[in-house]
Design an enzyme around this catalytic site. Structure first.
Site: not given
Ligand code: BES
Ligand code: ZN
Length: 454
Positions: A85, A209, A116, A83, A149-150, A176, A324
């Site tokens: 972005d 207040h 990233d 990505h 992606e972000e 990534d 997560r």
């Molecule tokens: N590169 C990251 C994901 C990542 C970071 C995977 C470190 C493994 C280790 C990716 O660009 C990212 O930040 N993704 C977002 C996804 C979301 C916006 C759907 C995330 O993980 O917050």
């Molecule tokens: Zn990211």
């Protein structure tokens, strides 16, 4: 190092710097032109690198840059995903140098997106150039570089369905993610999913207040804090009913294997500037940040936050909450469970609104595939060490989507470090990781093509 990479290393870095200078923040509408400028830059670089063609394919959101280098349709095909972005650079005052003015310091390049994913994605562009220039492209290479992606890759599902035939490949290759350390390289074998939502808590119909009404009226900020507090129990387990129902547990053997990773908790705490850690009872830190689901507040606001003091009992309070998720959990289902539960625990003194944002499904990738073995061999050659498999806590929504829509597995061959400050001020990427990464990628293509022939 590969001679071609060695000879051209300074140019590779200055080209990457040019890309890093474009503030392609997908979350910020003010950056719309810059996001598009980054797409165009990547397209041109792919053409220069020797792709047969590169094009910008529009979506409802930001475009996808797509390129191909087809050698022979009978050879295996690798589809590279990345990505262009980046995350917002805020808070700006914590950066030691401006986020979109890359600087090299102590062998690392500092800028938003350095790791990233511009730095990691650009390694693939340079790997392509390296292979093309020596006339040794060993397999067909397709590249798909997106710009959302972000912000959850909302338009990807449609794109992948529409271009299913064009995207046909034998494997997806993605850089990534991170390695455990430069001394202990690793290949990522799983990612967490995500449910992200915003909550709004409304109390009285206007700000009041805090002396006149305080004590008699539910304060939405206090109520929101109580509600958030109740989402985790004393063992740091999430209290949303049904939350753990679908969670896939690791086998004892898998946990034993994970425990062999040379993780130093003291060093980890020192690096973060904390004197203690916190997480779900019964699991190690490494497990908590990779194979266990979590719930975190990402932002919380309301009332008066300006200079000085204002005595006010606010009408509203807000929070952004992320969960997560781990394999077998569904982002949609968890979002619904959360919404239902959060609304049910609201006291009568407030009204609650839950607004789902984006999400993504968790994924696990195989370690017995030809592609994984090829990646492992590539690391061994370039890094002199066999990489260990490692599950990671971040999310890349496309991984599950590729599997669902194209029936394709991914190889998560990232080269960043957890300490690279991704999503945080002073993001950086090691130059060694950048150059060695390019080499590892070229080796992956060679080994993959070779091992698929057998
Ligand atoms: N590169 C990251 C994901 C990542 C970071 C995977 C470190 C493994 C280790 C990716 O660009 C990212 O930040 N993704 C977002 C996804 C979301 C916006 C759907 C995330 O993980 O917050
Ligand atoms: Zn990211």
């Amino acid at each position: 190092m590969n001679q071609y990479i060695q000879t051209h290393k300074d140019r590779f870095l200055s080209e990457l710097s040019e890309l890093l200078r474009i503030p392609s923040v997908s979350a910020d509408p003010k950056c719309a032109n810059d996001v598009r400028r980054a797409a165009l830059f990547v397209k041109k670089e792919l053409e220069k690198a020797g792709a047969d063609f590169a094009e910008i394919i529009e979506t409802e959101g930001y475009p996808i840059v797509y390129a191909e280098k087809m050698i022979d349709p009978s050879l295996p095909t690798v589809l590279v995903y990345g990505h262009y972005d980046v995350q917002p650079p805020d808070p700006l005052d914590l950066w030691h140098s401006p986020p979109f003015e890359p600087v090299v310091k102590d062998g690392k390049i500092y800028a938003r997106g350095a790791c990233d994913d511009k730095g990691q994605m650009y390694m693939h562009v340079k790997a392509l150039e390296t292979l093309v220039s020596s006339g040794t492209v060993p397999c067909n290479i397709k590249m798909m570089i997106e710009g959302e992606e972000e912000v959850g890759s909302d338009n990807l599902e449609y794109f992948v369905k529409k271009y299913r035939d064009r995207l046909a490949a034998d494997v997806i290759l993605i850089s990534d993610t991170s390695i455990f350390s430069n001394e202990v390289p690793s290949i990522t074998t799983g990612l967490r999913g995500l449910s992200y939502l915003e909550v709004e808590v409304t109390g009285p119909d206007r700000d009041l207040h805090s002396g006149v009404y305080g004590g008699g009226v539910g304060n939405p900020i206090n109520v929101l804090c109580d509600m958030i507090h109740s989402l985790l129990d004393e063992n740091n387990r999430i209290t949303v009913p049904g939350f753990y129902d679908d969670v896939q547990e690791l086998t004892p053997e898998e946990r034993t294997e994970m425990a062999k990773i040379p993780f130093d908790e003291i060093h980890y705490m020192q690096k973060l500037g904390v004197e203690g850690l916190k997480g779900e009872k019964g699991y190690t830190t490494l497990e908590r940040v990779s194979i266990r689901p979590t719930l975190d507040v990402n932002g919380i606001w309301g009332g008066y936050t300006g200079e000085g003091a204002k005595t006010v009992l606010p009408s509203k309070a807000f929070a952004k909450i992320s969960m997560r998720l781990v394999p077998n959990q569904s982002s949609k289902k968890i979002t619904e469970l959360f919404k239902k539960y959060f609304e049910s625990i609201a006291p009568k003194s407030v009204k609650v609104e839950v607004r789902p944002h984006h999400g993504g499904e968790p994924a696990v990738t195989p370690i017995d595939s030809v592609a994984f073995q090829a990646a492992s061999r590539a690391f061994e050659t370039a890094w002199g060490k066999k990489p260990i498999p490692k599950r990671e806590g971040g999310s890349i929504p496309i991984v599950a989507l590729f599997e669902k829509e194209l029936g394709l597995k991914s190889v998560l061959m990232g080269f960043g470090l957890d300490s690279d400050n991704i999503h945080s001020p002073n993001e950086h990427y090691g130059l060694m990781n950048f150059y060695k990464g390019i080499e590892t990628i070229t080796l992956f293509h060679q080994y993959f093509a070779e091992m698929m022939r057998k």
